[in-house]
Structures are given as structure tokens and as C-alpha cells.
Design a protein around this motif. Sequence first.
Motif, PDB file in Angstrom:
ATOM      1  N   THR A 266    -122.853  -2.780 -51.236  1.00 24.94           N
ATOM      2  CA  THR A 266    -122.941  -2.935 -52.906  1.00 24.94           C
ATOM      3  C   THR A 266    -121.582  -2.942 -53.432  1.00 24.94           C
ATOM      4  OG1 THR A 266    -124.873  -1.498 -52.751  1.00 24.94           O
ATOM      5  CG2 THR A 266    -123.734  -2.005 -54.947  1.00 24.94           C
ATOM      6  N   ILE A 267    -120.974  -4.099 -54.197  1.00 30.87           N
ATOM      7  CA  ILE A 267    -119.857  -4.197 -54.756  1.00 30.87           C
ATOM      8  C   ILE A 267    -119.910  -4.458 -56.226  1.00 30.87           C
ATOM      9  CG2 ILE A 267    -118.815  -5.198 -52.470  1.00 30.87           C
ATOM     10  CD1 ILE A 267    -118.941  -8.037 -53.858  1.00 30.87           C
ATOM     11  N   THR A 268    -118.812  -4.083 -56.713  1.00 28.32           N
ATOM     12  CA  THR A 268    -118.711  -4.367 -58.042  1.00 28.32           C
ATOM     13  C   THR A 268    -117.998  -5.591 -58.370  1.00 28.32           C
ATOM     14  OG1 THR A 268    -117.866  -2.074 -58.635  1.00 28.32           O
ATOM     15  CG2 THR A 268    -116.991  -3.863 -59.886  1.00 28.32           C
ATOM     16  N   GLY A 269    -117.158  -6.163 -57.624  1.00 28.21           N
ATOM     17  CA  GLY A 269    -116.734  -7.577 -58.119  1.00 28.21           C
ATOM     18  C   GLY A 269    -115.817  -8.301 -56.844  1.00 28.21           C
ATOM     19  N   ALA A 270    -115.344  -9.440 -57.022  1.00 26.19           N
ATOM     20  CA  ALA A 270    -114.711  -9.757 -56.150  1.00 26.19           C
ATOM     21  C   ALA A 270    -113.260 -10.591 -56.791  1.00 26.19           C
ATOM     22  CB  ALA A 270    -115.113 -11.014 -55.336  1.00 26.19           C
ATOM     23  N   ILE A 271    -112.064 -10.649 -55.910  1.00 27.41           N
ATOM     24  CA  ILE A 271    -110.886 -11.303 -56.344  1.00 27.41           C
ATOM     25  C   ILE A 271    -110.490 -12.304 -55.378  1.00 27.41           C
ATOM     26  CG2 ILE A 271    -109.966  -9.594 -58.023  1.00 27.41           C
ATOM     27  CD1 ILE A 271    -107.837  -8.879 -56.070  1.00 27.41           C
ATOM     28  N   TRP A 272    -109.753 -13.608 -55.621  1.00 24.55           N
ATOM     29  CA  TRP A 272    -109.834 -14.352 -54.858  1.00 24.55           C
ATOM     30  C   TRP A 272    -108.337 -15.346 -55.243  1.00 24.55           C
ATOM     31  CZ3 TRP A 272    -112.119 -16.882 -51.002  1.00 24.55           C
ATOM     32  CH2 TRP A 272    -112.047 -18.423 -50.890  1.00 24.55           C
ATOM     33  N   TYR A 273    -107.445 -15.523 -53.925  1.00 26.43           N
ATOM     34  CA  TYR A 273    -106.373 -16.340 -54.225  1.00 26.43           C
ATOM     35  C   TYR A 273    -106.392 -17.316 -52.968  1.00 26.43           C
ATOM     36  CZ  TYR A 273    -101.195 -16.993 -55.454  1.00 26.43           C
ATOM     37  OH  TYR A 273    -100.069 -17.407 -55.617  1.00 26.43           O
ATOM     38  N   GLN A 274    -106.640 -18.568 -53.599  1.00 24.00           N
ATOM     39  CA  GLN A 274    -106.757 -19.673 -52.512  1.00 24.00           C
ATOM     40  C   GLN A 274    -106.801 -20.921 -53.308  1.00 24.00           C
ATOM     41  OE1 GLN A 274    -109.560 -21.917 -52.186  1.00 24.00           O
ATOM     42  NE2 GLN A 274    -108.922 -22.899 -50.280  1.00 24.00           N
ATOM     43  N   GLY A 275    -106.523 -21.996 -52.634  1.00 24.33           N
ATOM     44  CA  GLY A 275    -106.546 -23.409 -53.250  1.00 24.33           C
ATOM     45  C   GLY A 275    -105.401 -24.204 -52.425  1.00 24.33           C
ATOM     46  N   GLU A 276    -104.483 -23.816 -52.145  1.00 27.99           N
ATOM     47  CA  GLU A 276    -103.175 -24.332 -51.436  1.00 27.99           C
ATOM     48  C   GLU A 276    -103.762 -25.584 -50.465  1.00 27.99           C
ATOM     49  OE1 GLU A 276    -103.816 -21.013 -51.643  1.00 27.99           O
ATOM     50  OE2 GLU A 276    -101.893 -20.350 -52.438  1.00 27.99           O
ATOM     51  N   ASP A 277    -104.490 -25.031 -49.498  1.00 29.14           N
ATOM     52  CA  ASP A 277    -105.060 -25.970 -48.432  1.00 29.14           C
ATOM     53  C   ASP A 277    -105.958 -27.075 -49.352  1.00 29.14           C
ATOM     54  OD1 ASP A 277    -104.146 -24.237 -46.529  1.00 29.14           O
ATOM     55  OD2 ASP A 277    -105.544 -25.141 -45.249  1.00 29.14           O
ATOM     56  N   ASN A 278    -106.546 -26.798 -50.312  1.00 32.63           N
ATOM     57  CA  ASN A 278    -107.425 -27.840 -50.724  1.00 32.63           C
ATOM     58  C   ASN A 278    -106.652 -28.862 -51.907  1.00 32.63           C
ATOM     59  OD1 ASN A 278    -109.500 -25.514 -50.605  1.00 32.63           O
ATOM     60  ND2 ASN A 278    -110.211 -27.534 -50.272  1.00 32.63           N
ATOM     61  N   ALA A 279    -105.253 -28.458 -51.971  1.00 32.23           N
ATOM     62  CA  ALA A 279    -104.383 -29.582 -52.635  1.00 32.23           C
ATOM     63  C   ALA A 279    -104.218 -30.915 -51.866  1.00 32.23           C
ATOM     64  CB  ALA A 279    -103.296 -28.967 -52.735  1.00 32.23           C
ATOM     65  N   ILE A 280    -104.698 -30.687 -50.494  1.00 30.31           N
ATOM     66  CA  ILE A 280    -104.566 -32.056 -49.664  1.00 30.31           C
ATOM     67  C   ILE A 280    -105.721 -32.350 -48.929  1.00 30.31           C
ATOM     68  CG2 ILE A 280    -102.244 -32.207 -49.307  1.00 30.31           C
ATOM     69  CD1 ILE A 280    -102.412 -30.783 -46.642  1.00 30.31           C
ATOM     70  N   TYR A 281    -106.935 -31.545 -49.217  1.00 27.98           N
ATOM     71  CA  TYR A 281    -108.258 -31.454 -48.461  1.00 27.98           C
ATOM     72  C   TYR A 281    -109.411 -31.525 -49.435  1.00 27.98           C
ATOM     73  CZ  TYR A 281    -111.871 -30.418 -45.153  1.00 27.98           C
ATOM     74  OH  TYR A 281    -113.056 -30.501 -44.266  1.00 27.98           O
ATOM     75  N   ASN A 282    -110.087 -32.377 -49.748  1.00 32.68           N
ATOM     76  CA  ASN A 282    -111.216 -32.518 -50.611  1.00 32.68           C
ATOM     77  C   ASN A 282    -110.829 -32.076 -51.839  1.00 32.68           C
ATOM     78  OD1 ASN A 282    -112.905 -33.406 -48.643  1.00 32.68           O
ATOM     79  ND2 ASN A 282    -113.705 -31.191 -47.999  1.00 32.68           N
ATOM     80  N   ARG A 283    -109.503 -32.364 -52.502  1.00 27.76           N
ATOM     81  CA  ARG A 283    -109.244 -31.865 -53.716  1.00 27.76           C
ATOM     82  C   ARG A 283    -110.117 -32.196 -54.794  1.00 27.76           C
ATOM     83  NH1 ARG A 283    -103.684 -34.311 -53.823  1.00 27.76           N
ATOM     84  NH2 ARG A 283    -104.947 -36.179 -54.722  1.00 27.76           N
ATOM     85  N   ASP A 284    -110.559 -33.639 -54.891  1.00 31.46           N
ATOM     86  CA  ASP A 284    -111.292 -33.927 -55.981  1.00 31.46           C
ATOM     87  C   ASP A 284    -112.616 -33.264 -56.169  1.00 31.46           C
ATOM     88  OD1 ASP A 284    -109.404 -35.730 -56.469  1.00 31.46           O
ATOM     89  OD2 ASP A 284    -110.080 -37.608 -55.959  1.00 31.46           O
TER      90      ASP A 284
END
Length: 517
Positions: A266-284
Motif C-alpha cells: 500500500t502506498i500514498t503516491g509516487a514521484i518520477w524523474y525521467q524523460g531524457e532518454d525519450n528525447a531521442i526515442y519515441n519522443r512524439d
Amino acid sequence: MLTTVTISLVLSAFAGVLSEEKFRFSSYYGNHMVLQKAPAEAVVWGYGQKGATVVVSLSETYKISTTVINGIWRATLKPVEAGGPYNLTASQSITNSSITLTDILFGDAWLCSGQSNMAFTVGQVINATEELALASKYTDVRIFQAALEQSEEELTDLARVAIPWSRPTAKLLDGKELSHFSAVCWLFGRYLYETLKYPIGLVHSSFGGTPVEAWSSPRALKKCGLMDSVPHSDFFVQRNLSENVSDKRNNSVLWNAMIHPFLNMTITGAIWYQGEDNAIYNRDKYNCSFPMMIDDWRMAFHKGSGGQTAPDFPFGFVQLSTNHKNNSQDGFREIRWHQTADYGFAPNARMKNTFMAVAIDVPDEKSPYGSIHPEDKQDVAYRLVLGARAVAYGEKNVSFQGPFPTQAVLEQDFISIVFNQSINAIPDEGNFFEICCSEDKTCESDDKWLHVPIEKCGVDYVLVSKPQCPVANITAVRYLWTDWPCNFKACPIYSSDGLLPAPPFILAITKQWPIKV
Ligand SMILES: *[C@@H]1O[C@H](CO)[C@@H](O)[C@H](O)[C@H]1NC(C)=O
Ligand SMILES: *[C@@H]1O[C@H](CO)[C@@H](O)[C@H](O)[C@H]1NC(C)=O
Ligand SMILES: *[C@@H]1O[C@H](CO)[C@@H](O)[C@H](O)[C@H]1NC(C)=O
Ligand SMILES: *[C@@H]1O[C@H](CO)[C@@H](O)[C@H](O)[C@H]1NC(C)=O
Ligand SMILES: *[C@@H]1O[C@H](CO)[C@@H](O)[C@H](O)[C@H]1NC(C)=O
Ligand SMILES: *[C@@H]1O[C@H](CO)[C@@H](O)[C@H](O)[C@H]1NC(C)=O
Ligand SMILES: *[C@@H]1O[C@H](CO)[C@@H](O)[C@H](O)[C@H]1NC(C)=O
Ligand SMILES: *[C@@H]1O[C@H](CO)[C@@H](O)[C@H](O)[C@H]1NC(C)=O
Ligand SMILES: *[C@@H]1O[C@H](CO)[C@@H](O)[C@H](O)[C@H]1NC(C)=O
Ligand SMILES: *[C@@H]1O[C@H](CO)[C@@H](O)[C@H](O)[C@H]1NC(C)=O
Ligand SMILES: *[C@@H]1O[C@H](CO)[C@@H](O)[C@H](O)[C@H]1NC(C)=O
Ligand SMILES: *[C@@H]1O[C@H](CO)[C@@H](O)[C@H](O)[C@H]1NC(C)=O
């Protein structure tokens, strides 16, 4: 013939292992853990012997009896108010075995995930010495870290644990290897503790150099038409932070190994820091894949916890910081926009109950870990906590979003951009705003965008110059539309208290004049 014999031998050996599964808790329950507090009910589970009864008790306050099915027992505890410590004991009939986990607290459990900027350790941040010296004072903020693993199948439990549940120590947080604890996750927990004053459990499960596809279930990928996407083998070799770069980018491999095992917690929530890789992969597709991953995680955690984790649990994320100082074509500006499902802000109609920490104004050209890894994680975590307080904890008077434009209007002498809150802004010579000058309304080509200076700043608006362009062709305005637009904490527009930057945006220009501002 030979093959058949081999297979049946393997199968019976496997069955034998299952039926004599050692009595234990799953890998991510242990001494010093924080279980989710009331009103939710914490779920605990483990392995046991076929047919045995397992009795779970919490510091003798009550007992719950459950049965081992398919080698697994599972208990949902009664709601427990924040606090502790408690002992949690599980006892198995048949073998008369008993295990007691000690120093258990109840509080809020948050999951932290993403790629290398989430994995970035406390020992690597700016002012690391001070942060490390403070760490052991926060005895009610507990940490757990999954090891870097990938799998082609959904795993029931983690294959390995990097840091078992622990009280924070400088030793666990220090170090530049990614086996040490995440700075953004730690600082988020520490700042949150300072406002909530009750225990916080931080579960860190991130992996450097990975795209959102690796963290998404096949279900989620299918909804965005990404089932068959395969990362290039030479993809991102220069960004590896000393970890094995083999197959960690494949579809669903990290979902399988590093998220799926946690669904029953059981969790309260989540935090996320990602996206750099998708700048050149399936970006659109990121405007689909990222919101879809959030939806899917929410559904799966809700189901896995038997309804204890909220079906719309709060999800915070960091909008990408910076990478290449002199390159606007590296995909960061598009990913930032797609991180918001193309709204520019969060929460929004597509991404409800989310919150975003803008990080475009904390570039770090001299970072020893490469400019893609800024060392100032304190501001990032602080902004996330403002979002959590407002969105996850419902604090009404916490402002967590920078100014966002409500309209851009072409007037006689200027283009005015009006914001939805008062601003703290300064004029500039033309580095930040661009106006589209084209009869093509999509304005896709960068050479249609003309830089214009900020001429005047009002209480809640700025006036930018009209470009050399026929009035009929002035169609849109964009702001901070490059990888690295500002120097450190020096974007031109902030909230009136100077703390929260206006995020990057793109907005159609309306033509009606004269108009009062
Ligand atoms: C938990 O168990 C330990 C040792 O088994 C004992 O010393 C401690 O008092 C117990 N704590 C609680 C809160 O029951
Ligand atoms: C378990 O405990 C019961 C009652 O004390 C005893 O009769 C039984 O032999 C024990 N079983 C094992 C496997 O030790
Ligand atoms: C680092 O410490 C210095 C000196 O105390 C302080 O001025 C600065 O704001 C700190 N930076 C961060 C990001 O916390
Ligand atoms: C990753 O994908 C490649 C290409 O489809 C495949 O050969 C490889 O086995 C996959 N690895 C994992 C761990 O899924
Ligand atoms: C990337 O990994 C390779 C092989 O493990 C290593 O030689 C290289 O130094 C790494 N590059 C960076 C930038 O960490
Ligand atoms: C990385 O993984 C591959 C494939 O699993 C393995 O052959 C290789 O030895 C690993 N490299 C390192 C540095 O762990
Ligand atoms: C997502 O972004 C792409 C590329 O920029 C765009 O064509 C598409 O319309 C966007 N989709 C949604 C749902 O916003
Ligand atoms: C976790 O939850 C899922 C979904 O409800 C369920 O299929 C799975 O058996 C659960 N695992 C454990 C270990 O309880
Ligand atoms: C950007 O360009 C400037 C001037 O050409 C140069 O001095 C600087 O090193 C470049 N910065 C990066 C990060 O490439
Ligand atoms: C918000 O309101 C609470 C209670 O009224 C107060 O304690 C707190 O300081 C306020 N926070 C801010 C940021 O104004
Ligand atoms: C500004 O506008 C955004 C988008 O409409 C909204 O989410 C935000 O709450 C607004 N902020 C203020 C201070 O009104
Ligand atoms: C602006 O529009 C006119 C027609 O109104 C067109 O002839 C001209 O090429 C356009 N200029 C630019 C820069 O797009």
C-alpha cells in the motif's frame, strides 16, 4: 525423448522448491520499514509452506490468520494511525516458525522512480556534506532501494534488494555509485517530514538511461501503439552512469522487475524523474506513453493492494532540466511539453491528481556528472514537496505552480501575454520569447519563429515587441522553447515571491485591439 526427460526433471525440481518454500516475508518487508498508515490498510505478504496457516500480529494488539496458497501468504492489517515503533510477527503452523520484524513505523509510503536524475545520489548533490550530516537526525524517514534488475516476465518479488529498509545514515546516502540512495527521493521525504511530522517511507526503484517504455506494462504500451518498439543498440551509450547498458531499455523489462513486485504494497503516491532518454526515442509518443504509464500504475497498484492504494494516487514528476547549452534540437523542449500531455501545466484534464516540479531554471554546465545531471536537487525536491502538499495533502494555501498564461493578444504596438497570477519579471533583449510569423498555422519549422524582447513587465502581464512580420501572419508565441534557455535561477518570469518559474509554453495569439491591459 531425451528432451522430455530433462524437462520433467526440471519441473519436479521446481515444484519441490515451491512446496518447501522457506517461511519468510517478501524481499521488501523488513526491520525499520514504514507501512502505510490509516485510513488505508497496509498489506504484507511472504512465502510459506503449502497448506500452512500463518498468523500475523502487530505488537500483540491483534492477530490476523491467513493461509498459504501457491506458496504465498498475504495479510491486510487493520488501519493504524501514524507512529510506532511496532513489532510485526508472522507465525506459521506446521513448522512452528515465527519471524518478528522490529522497529516498524506507520506513516506515508512514497515510491520514487525514473532514470539517472532520480538515481543521482545524496553524495552527489550540491552541499552534499551538509545534507549527509543532517541525514541521521531524520530517524522517522526510512529508506529502501531496489537493485537494478530487468526481466522479460512480471516478477512477483524483487530479484535483489540494494538497500533493505534502513534508518538513514550518511553512509547509506553518501557515495557516487548508484547503489547509494537517491537525492531527489531522500530530499522529498525529508522536506515532506518537516511539514507532516510523521513517518515517511521512501521506496526507491529507478534505473539510469532508461525510456518510459521499459517502465510501462504491455497493456499501457499497446494503448499508445508502442508494442513493437525496439531501442537501438547504440542508443545513449555516452550517457551510461557506470551501469550495464544491455537490455534495460526493452519494453516493460523494468516494469516487470522493479515495479510489478511492489504492486501489493500500500502506498500514498509516487514521484518520477525521467524523460531524457525519450528525447531521442519515441519522443512524439511521450504525450501518450507517459500519461498512460501513470494511469496503468494507478490501476495496477489499486488492484494489487486489494483496493488499499488509491485508484488515482497522487503522482508527482520533475519536468526535465537541461542538457545541451547550444542545441535546441535535442528533443528536451518537446519532452517537457509532452510530460504535461501538451497542456504545459499539471494537474490538467488528462493528468488529474498530478503535480510537476519545473527544473528548466537550474542548469549546471559544470556538473562533474555531465550537464544532463544538475547537482541542485534541493530546489527540485522542494518544488515537488510544494506540489505534494497542495495536490496529495490538500493544503489549500500552498502555491506550487509558476505563472501560466491565460492569453496572448496582438495589440497596436505590442503583443501582451497575461498570466493567471501576479508575476516577478524582468525585461530582456530577446532571448526567451519567440513569435511565429507564418501563414502556416502549425508553425513547425524553427525558422518561422522570431525572437522578440520583453519590453515591459506589469503586475500579471508582459509586453513583448511585435516582430517584423505582416500582422496576418502573427499566429503564436512560445516561451523558453529551447533546451537551455536561462542561466541558473535567471529565467525572466517567476511567481511574485520569486520562487516558482513560469514553465515553458506555446500559445496561439488572438488579435483584438485596442485592448486594455
Ligand atoms: C520488539 O521486539 C524486541 C525484541 O524482540 C523487544 O525488545 C521490543 O521491546 C519489542 N518492541 C515492541 C514495540 O513491542
Ligand atoms: C509445533 O508445536 C506443536 C505444539 O507445541 C507440537 O505438537 C508440534 O510437534 C510442533 N511441530 C514442529 C514441527 O515442531
Ligand atoms: C548550499 O549552501 C549554501 C551555503 O549555505 C547556500 O547558500 C545555498 O543555497 C545551498 N544550495 C542549495 C541548493 O541548497
Ligand atoms: C530485448 O529486445 C531484444 C530485441 O527485441 C531481444 O533480442 C532481447 O532478448 C530483449 N531482452 C530482454 C531482456 O527482454
Ligand atoms: C559507459 O560504459 C562503458 C562500458 O561499461 C565505460 O567504458 C564508459 O566509461 C562509460 N561511459 C560513461 C560516460 O560513463
Ligand atoms: C552486462 O550484461 C551482459 C549481458 O547480460 C553481460 O554479458 C555483461 O558481462 C554485463 N556487463 C557488465 C559490466 O556487468
Ligand atoms: C502528441 O504529440 C504529437 C507530436 O508532437 C502530436 O502529433 C499529437 O497530436 C499529440 N497527441 C496528443 C494526444 O496530444
Ligand atoms: C499481488 O496482486 C496481484 C493483483 O491482485 C495478484 O495477482 C498477486 O497474486 C499478488 N501477489 C501477492 C504476492 O500477493
Ligand atoms: C556553448 O557555446 C559557447 C559559445 O560558443 C561555448 O563557449 C560553450 O562552451 C558552449 N557550451 C556547451 C555546453 O556546449
Ligand atoms: C497555510 O495555512 C496553514 C493553516 O492555516 C498555516 O499553518 C500555514 O503556515 C499556511 N501555509 C502557507 C504556505 O501559507
Ligand atoms: C494557472 O493556470 C493553470 C492552468 O490553467 C492552473 O493549473 C493553475 O492552477 C493556475 N494558477 C493560478 C495561481 O491560478
Ligand atoms: C505573410 O502572409 C503573406 C500573405 O498575407 C504572404 O505572402 C507572406 O509570404 C507571408 N510571410 C511570411 C513570412 O510567412
